[in-house]
Design an enzyme around this catalytic site. Structure first.
Site, PDB file in Angstrom:
ATOM      1  N   VAL A  96      -6.009   4.895  -5.841  1.00  0.00           N
ATOM      2  CA  VAL A  96      -4.863   5.292  -5.018  1.00  0.00           C
ATOM      3  C   VAL A  96      -5.007   6.752  -4.580  1.00  0.00           C
ATOM      4  CG1 VAL A  96      -3.299   5.935  -6.915  1.00  0.00           C
ATOM      5  CG2 VAL A  96      -2.365   4.979  -4.819  1.00  0.00           C
ATOM      6  N   ASP A  97      -5.652   7.569  -5.389  1.00  0.00           N
ATOM      7  CA  ASP A  97      -5.902   8.982  -5.046  1.00  0.00           C
ATOM      8  C   ASP A  97      -6.732   9.073  -3.767  1.00  0.00           C
ATOM      9  OD1 ASP A  97      -6.073  11.744  -5.291  1.00  0.00           O
ATOM     10  OD2 ASP A  97      -7.385  11.717  -7.054  1.00  0.00           O
TER      11      ASP A  97
ATOM     12  N   ASP B 131       0.872  -1.171   0.000  1.00  0.00           N
ATOM     13  CA  ASP B 131       0.000   0.000   0.000  1.00  0.00           C
ATOM     14  C   ASP B 131       0.909   1.220   0.000  1.00  0.00           C
ATOM     15  OD1 ASP B 131      -1.585   2.167   0.656  1.00  0.00           O
ATOM     16  OD2 ASP B 131      -2.592   1.163   2.339  1.00  0.00           O
ATOM     17  N   ILE B 132       0.840   2.015  -1.054  1.00  0.00           N
ATOM     18  CA  ILE B 132       1.793   3.120  -1.210  1.00  0.00           C
ATOM     19  C   ILE B 132       1.666   4.149  -0.079  1.00  0.00           C
ATOM     20  CG2 ILE B 132       0.397   4.650  -2.671  1.00  0.00           C
ATOM     21  CD1 ILE B 132       2.964   4.964  -4.442  1.00  0.00           C
TER      22      ILE B 132
ATOM     23  N   ASN C  18      -6.367  13.137 -10.734  1.00  0.00           N
ATOM     24  CA  ASN C  18      -7.030  13.636 -11.955  1.00  0.00           C
ATOM     25  C   ASN C  18      -6.795  15.136 -12.010  1.00  0.00           C
ATOM     26  OD1 ASN C  18      -9.364  15.036 -10.620  1.00  0.00           O
ATOM     27  ND2 ASN C  18      -9.729  12.929  -9.914  1.00  0.00           N
TER      28      ASN C  18
END
Ligand code: AR6
Length: 172
Positions: A32-33, A9-10, A23
């Site tokens: 992920v955003d 998980d980043i 976006n």
């Protein structure tokens, strides 16, 4: 520069900068955003709104990158970039490559030594994981800083599952 691919998980990465697959609105979203905004806390959205009010009234163009602080994340910086959206006919690999090289340049400019990337455009934006892996690895491996003296010594691709990780590992 070491380049590696891991699953994870980043938002939990202990690196100087993590890259967000955002976006153009910079107002958050899914994938992920959404995970990055949830983990970073409300300060991140406030800074993104300030960016929109000041430097980016028309939003962040596809292929470009902009930094914010990391707030409650372990990472000091979030570098927001906008991948090409295949569902809108954005199929040019150069636009996707630009996300990776622009983000590395921004990371270098803020003094980051370690950077984690997700598989930009491989989710909501509809690119095949294998295509993203090929473009991403070539872009990162071929990147050279605009000025000598970039301190980036680690780039880590953080992928959601083993299938994605092995696509990146094959390219590496
Ligand atoms: N850590 C690492 N990778 C993740 C995580 C996480 N926590 N969560 C998801 N992924 P996506 P895109 C993977 O859709 O295709 C948003 O709504 C995910 O499984 O996040 O560039 C934005 O606001 C996939 O492999 O990004 C935009 O509107 C990869 O990250 C739009 O989606 C990218 O999937 C951007 O779409």
């Amino acid at each position: 520069m070491q380049i590696e691919a891991v699953t994870g998980d980043i938002t939990e990465e202990r690196v100087d900068a993590i890259v967000n697959a955002a976006n153009s609105s910079l107002m958050g979203g899914g994938g992920v955003d959404g995970a990055i905004h949830r983990a970073a806390g409300p300060g991140l959205l406030e800074e993104c709104m300030e960016l929109r009010r000041t430097e980016l009234p028309d939003g962040l163009p596809v292929g470009q990158a902009v930094p914010t602080a990391g707030y409650d994340l372990p990472a000091s910086w979030v570098i927001h970039t906008v991948g090409p959206n295949r569902h809108r006919g954005e199929t040019d690999p150069a636009l996707l490559a630009s996300c990776f090289t622009s983000s590395l340049q921004v990371a270098s400019d803020v003094g980051a030594a370690s950077v984690a990337f997700p598989a930009i455009s491989a989710g909501v934006f509809g690119w095949a994981m294998g295509d993203v892996a090929r473009v991403a690895v070539a872009a990162v491996a071929g990147w050279r800083p605009a000025e000598a003296g970039s301190g980036i010594d680690l780039v880590r691709f953080v992928l959601v599952d083993e299938t994605a990780r092995s696509a990146f590992a094959a390219e590496l």
